[in-house]
Design an enzyme around this catalytic site. Structure first.
Site, PDB file in Angstrom:
ATOM      1  N   ASP A   7     -16.188  35.967 -16.329  1.00 36.02           N
ATOM      2  CA  ASP A   7     -14.822  35.705 -15.878  1.00 36.02           C
ATOM      3  C   ASP A   7     -14.694  34.193 -15.715  1.00 36.02           C
ATOM      4  OD1 ASP A   7     -12.529  35.224 -14.488  1.00 36.02           O
ATOM      5  OD2 ASP A   7     -12.867  36.739 -12.933  1.00 36.02           O
TER       6      ASP A   7
ATOM      7  N   LYS B  23      -5.446  30.719 -16.127  1.00 32.14           N
ATOM      8  CA  LYS B  23      -5.228  29.507 -15.326  1.00 32.14           C
ATOM      9  C   LYS B  23      -4.949  28.264 -16.171  1.00 32.14           C
ATOM     10  CE  LYS B  23      -7.182  30.907 -10.957  1.00 32.14           C
ATOM     11  NZ  LYS B  23      -6.066  31.008 -10.056  1.00 32.14           N
TER      12      LYS B  23
ATOM     13  N   TYR C  97      -0.696  36.227  -0.057  1.00 32.43           N
ATOM     14  CA  TYR C  97      -1.802  36.059   0.908  1.00 32.43           C
ATOM     15  C   TYR C  97      -1.299  35.569   2.269  1.00 32.43           C
ATOM     16  CZ  TYR C  97      -4.211  35.909  -3.614  1.00 32.43           C
ATOM     17  OH  TYR C  97      -4.659  36.182  -4.884  1.00 32.43           O
TER      18      TYR C  97
ATOM     19  N   TYR D 263     -14.956  37.138  -6.848  1.00 34.72           N
ATOM     20  CA  TYR D 263     -13.520  37.455  -6.812  1.00 34.72           C
ATOM     21  C   TYR D 263     -13.013  37.471  -8.252  1.00 34.72           C
ATOM     22  CZ  TYR D 263      -8.510  36.944  -6.425  1.00 34.72           C
ATOM     23  OH  TYR D 263      -7.152  37.126  -6.581  1.00 34.72           O
TER      24      TYR D 263
HETATM   25  C1  LIG Z   1     -12.380  33.922 -11.274  1.00 36.27           C
HETATM   26  C2  LIG Z   1     -10.995  34.497 -11.176  1.00 36.27           C
HETATM   27  N1  LIG Z   1     -10.703  35.625 -11.848  1.00 36.27           N
HETATM   28  C3  LIG Z   1      -9.478  36.180 -11.809  1.00 36.27           C
HETATM   29  C4  LIG Z   1      -8.476  35.595 -11.055  1.00 36.27           C
HETATM   30  C5  LIG Z   1      -7.113  36.242 -11.028  1.00 36.27           C
HETATM   31  O1  LIG Z   1      -6.228  35.474 -11.752  1.00 36.27           O
HETATM   32  P1  LIG Z   1      -4.637  35.646 -11.533  1.00 36.27           P
HETATM   33  O2  LIG Z   1      -4.356  35.096 -10.180  1.00 36.27           O
HETATM   34  O3  LIG Z   1      -4.047  34.837 -12.632  1.00 36.27           O
HETATM   35  O4  LIG Z   1      -4.350  37.092 -11.653  1.00 36.27           O
HETATM   36  C6  LIG Z   1      -8.740  34.443 -10.340  1.00 36.27           C
HETATM   37  C7  LIG Z   1      -7.705  33.840  -9.502  1.00 36.27           C
HETATM   38  O5  LIG Z   1      -7.937  33.025  -8.655  1.00 36.27           O
HETATM   39  C8  LIG Z   1     -10.034  33.863 -10.398  1.00 36.27           C
HETATM   40  O6  LIG Z   1     -10.342  32.755  -9.727  1.00 36.27           O
END
Ligand SMILES: Cc1ncc(COP(=O)(O)O)c(C=O)c1O
Length: 430
Positions: free
Chosen positions: A248, A277, A26, A154
């Site tokens: 998610d 995470k 980023y 996101y």
């Molecule tokens: C809600 C959500 N889904 C998916 C992701 C993507 O995860 P990764 O960075 O481990 O690919 C993130 C990353 O910030 C997220 O906050």
């Protein structure tokens, strides 16, 4: 060499020699403020090569929920490293993965009971989308390849995940013409938006595989909160129009939003949930996509074509699974959710002075997430550097200053963090 602190302002040799060969996340490489060389982490502290210690306000993109170098996780991972760091999961199975699958199934609500392991949040989302699309194909229903997702959302950086993120205002707007088009709509947080979503589903349900949402908190899209009623409405609409509901929980899972999983707080069981995470307590990359029996049953067949054709090389990595089991041990043995509640109160109190005044749009807290939303931030990089001067690591983005500390952060460290936010927000108000 790592740990080289010679020459206070000189970066270590490894940094000077390697920096021109690395591509940062980023970041506009030409203008970005160079990253800080880190040599060690401990608890809520990040130690820089020049000896400075920063109090960490981000917990490494929300992963390090128990703080860094947590002794129990280190011990379990070290033991696993001696025995078997990794073995492929195709045709072979191992104890850390099967134990973790059993434990996740027991922790998640309803019959979310089949765990597919992968290696990042984005891929966990890809797997969720693929599962949902194939659920319909396997049931002989054609043409259900679209998803409903939400503005401000996101879900990751891979193409499937980008396509269900906010493609207009989000960070992936550049790719809009190249990605699969889905329905990116307003979250149903009032009657009019609920009616609009109802209408959309009434008209398009036969082309829609599912609805995907970040439950309770839209993270990287702007740290926006909604309440459980929104998720209840989504569950009701998904049932009414017979589409799958995907949560998610890559950000919200494992206590961040106040309960172990956001779906619990809302009393809603999705059909599929994506986790990553904090799954390993921030130590190793691991993710999981967990499906209900109803979803899994659509794949259960004598027909090999009905199998889920997915299998990352490092899926169910034994070290990652061991770390995740150790992380779950800590949720069992230590008062993590009480710590989150205490952090929540401290954030509310500590960030309250930011409220009001020029330039501040909103101050909000949910679980261990504290947010100061500004009207705008002209130079997030410069702001980050200002936080470093105050001895803390905070990474503003867009118009958002946020803190998501480790749940084990000491109260004086948390106070230093919120005091720094208040001080710097006051500077921005001038
Ligand atoms: C809600 C959500 N889904 C998916 C992701 C993507 O995860 P990764 O960075 O481990 O690919 C993130 C990353 O910030 C997220 O906050």
């Amino acid at each position: 060499m790592a740990g080289d602190t010679s020459g206070k302002n000189e970066p270590p040799d490894w940094y000077a020699d390697g920096f021109d060969h690395v591509w940062l996340p980023y970041a506009q490489m030409k203008t970005a403020t160079p990253p800080l060389p880190v040599v060690r982490t401990q608890g809520s502290r990040i130690v820089l090569a020049d000896g400075r210690e920063l109090i960490d306000g981000v917990a490494s993109w929300w992963t390090a929920c128990h703080g860094y170098n947590q002794p129990h996780i280190r011990h379990v991972v070290a033991k696993q490293l001696k025995q078997m760091p990794h073995v492929m999961f195709g045709g072979l199975a191992h104890e850390p993965a099967l134990t973790l699958a059993r434990r996740l199934s027991a922790l998640l609500p309803g019959d979310l009971s089949r765990v597919f392991f992968c290696d990042s949040g984005s891929v966990a989302v890809e797997v969720a989308l693929k599962m949902a699309a194939q659920y319909w194909i396997n049931r002989g229903v054609k043409g259900r390849g679209q998803f409903v997702a939400f503005k401000g959302g996101y879900h990751g950086d891979t193409s499937g995940a980008m396509a269900v993120s906010d493609t207009e205002d989000g960070m992936h707007a550049l790719f809009v013409g190249l990605l699969t088009q889905h329905h990116i709509v307003d979250l149903p947080d009032d009657d009019a938006k609920t009616a609009a979503l109802d209408k959309l589903l009434a008209e398009n349900a036969d082309a829609i595989a599912g609805i995907i949402v970040e439950p309770l908190v839209q993270g990287a899209g702007g740290m926006k909160f909604h309440d459980g009623a929104v998720l209840k409405r989504l569950r009701a609409l998904a049932d009414k129009y017979d589409v799958l509901l995907i949560f998610d929980e890559v950000f919200t899972g494992f206590g961040r939003a106040g309960t172990m999983f956001a779906c619990e707080a809302a009393g809603v069981t999705p059909d599929i949930v994506a986790l990553s995470k904090a799954l390993t307590g921030g130590t190793l990359p691991l993710a999981a996509t967990v499906a209900t029996k109803k979803v899994f049953d659509a794949f259960w067949s004598d027909d090999p074509k009905k199998a889920l054709m997915h299998g990352p090389s490092y899926m169910a990595n034994a070290l990652g699974c061991a770390a995740a089991n150790a992380s779950l041990d800590l949720f069992d043995s230590e008062p993590r959710l009480q710590q989150v509640a205490a952090i929540s109160s401290a954030l509310l109190q500590g960030l309250a002075p930011c409220r009001g005044g020029r330039g501040v749009k909103d101050v909000r807290v949910k679980g261990a997430i504290g947010v100061v939303e500004m009207e705008r931030i002209d130079n997030p990089d410069a702001l980050r550097a200002r936080f470093v001067e105050e001895g803390v690591f905070v990474r503003p983005f867009g118009n958002i200053i946020y803190v998501t500390p480790a749940f084990t952060i000491a109260s004086d460290e948390l106070k230093t963090l919120t005091d720094a936010v208040v001080k710097i927000v006051n500077e921005l108000k001038r």
